[in-house]
Design a protein around this motif. Structure first.
Motif, PDB file in Angstrom:
ATOM      1  N   SER A  54      -1.480 -29.924 -46.098  1.00 49.33           N
ATOM      2  CA  SER A  54      -1.988 -28.979 -46.152  1.00 49.33           C
ATOM      3  C   SER A  54      -2.439 -28.390 -44.495  1.00 49.33           C
ATOM      4  O   SER A  54      -2.923 -27.306 -44.275  1.00 49.33           O
ATOM      5  N   GLY A  55      -1.885 -29.006 -43.583  1.00 51.36           N
ATOM      6  CA  GLY A  55      -2.162 -28.810 -42.269  1.00 51.36           C
ATOM      7  C   GLY A  55      -3.524 -29.092 -41.702  1.00 51.36           C
ATOM      8  O   GLY A  55      -3.946 -29.057 -40.581  1.00 51.36           O
ATOM      9  N   LYS A  56      -4.402 -29.720 -42.535  1.00 54.18           N
ATOM     10  CA  LYS A  56      -5.596 -30.365 -42.180  1.00 54.18           C
ATOM     11  C   LYS A  56      -5.668 -31.518 -41.158  1.00 54.18           C
ATOM     12  O   LYS A  56      -6.734 -31.920 -40.693  1.00 54.18           O
ATOM     13  N   SER A  57      -4.553 -32.388 -41.260  1.00 56.48           N
ATOM     14  CA  SER A  57      -4.638 -33.405 -40.425  1.00 56.48           C
ATOM     15  C   SER A  57      -3.089 -33.486 -40.087  1.00 56.48           C
ATOM     16  O   SER A  57      -2.114 -33.098 -40.445  1.00 56.48           O
ATOM     17  N   GLU A  58      -2.768 -34.585 -38.681  1.00 55.34           N
ATOM     18  CA  GLU A  58      -1.753 -34.529 -38.385  1.00 55.34           C
ATOM     19  C   GLU A  58      -1.160 -35.878 -38.777  1.00 55.34           C
ATOM     20  O   GLU A  58      -1.830 -36.825 -39.376  1.00 55.34           O
ATOM     21  N   GLN A  65      -4.799 -38.602 -47.974  1.00 57.14           N
ATOM     22  CA  GLN A  65      -4.260 -38.246 -46.424  1.00 57.14           C
ATOM     23  C   GLN A  65      -3.082 -37.468 -46.345  1.00 57.14           C
ATOM     24  O   GLN A  65      -2.557 -37.052 -45.546  1.00 57.14           O
ATOM     25  N   PHE A 107      -3.908 -34.028 -46.958  1.00 57.31           N
ATOM     26  CA  PHE A 107      -4.184 -33.494 -45.667  1.00 57.31           C
ATOM     27  C   PHE A 107      -3.303 -33.227 -44.605  1.00 57.31           C
ATOM     28  O   PHE A 107      -3.264 -31.950 -43.914  1.00 57.31           O
ATOM     29  N   TRP A 113       4.481 -34.756 -44.812  1.00 56.11           N
ATOM     30  CA  TRP A 113       3.703 -35.362 -45.647  1.00 56.11           C
ATOM     31  C   TRP A 113       4.435 -36.363 -46.222  1.00 56.11           C
ATOM     32  O   TRP A 113       4.004 -37.387 -46.743  1.00 56.11           O
TER      33      TRP A 113
END
Length: 199
Positions: free
Chosen positions: A110-114, A104, A107, A143
């Motif tokens: 890497s900007g794939k998740s908030e 998590q 993610f 992160w």
């Protein structure tokens, strides 16, 4: 005759301070990595469980609370929980949860998740924890906060489990299947076997 207490007999305070700091500022959760790294260093370098036996603040906290709440009365924990199957099964589960925290964190990095500003209790219940992080690190370092939330969740959950076992059985029942204890014991055994092979 009571022996004079050493400085390390007060390390239970560290556990209390850790959770208090994380309550007000979640980024302090990173300090919990000390409890991950130091026991492993003891096992790898010294080949013993010195941290678990003497310096573990959480174990001390369970002992202190257990003695205050229950006195000398305590029941022995069922053997199942200290057996190899449960210990290594719980270690595998715990490490899977830690890997999930790391995933998590990746993610979010890497900007794939908030960023998820929640603390997950008992690996199930999501508790909003927004007051503990104001975004002061900026978006690029969100992160860091995400790992903090996940790691704090692990530390708080394992402490709650330890407290439940303390209430039901002996104060330091948690220590019988603590993931760090299981890992350090395995490392110590490997080092011992390696020394025997050399001889």
């Amino acid at each position: 005759m009571n022996r004079a207490k050493k400085w390390y007999n007060y390390l239970w305070i560290w556990s209390v301070v850790y959770f208090a700091l994380g309550f007000f500022n979640i980024v302090f959760a990173w300090l919990g990595m000390i409890d991950f790294v130091v026991p492993l260093l003891f096992a790898i370098i010294a080949g013993n469980k010195g941290f678990c036996n003497r310096y573990c603040g959480r174990g001390q906290l369970f002992s202190l609370l257990g003695e205050r709440l229950k006195g000398k009365k305590s029941r022995v924990m069922p053997r199942f929980f200290s057996g190899k199957f449960f210990r290594y099964g719980f270690l595998a589960f715990f490490m899977t949860m830690f890997a999930s925290v790391c995933a998590q964190t990746y993610f979010v990095a890497s900007g794939k998740s908030e960023l998820r500003q929640v603390v997950k209790l008992l690996w199930t219940f999501k508790v909003p924890w927004k007051w503990a992080y104001s975004g002061f690190l900026g978006e690029n370092l969100s992160w860091v906060a995400q790992f903090s939330y996940g790691f704090y969740s692990l530390m708080l959950t394992s402490t709650i489990v330890g407290l439940l076992f303390m209430i039901l059985w002996r104060p330091r029942s948690w220590c019988a299947f603590c993931p760090m204890g299981t890992m350090t014991q395995s490392i110590c055994k490997l080092k011992s076997d390696a020394r025997k092979d050399k001889n």
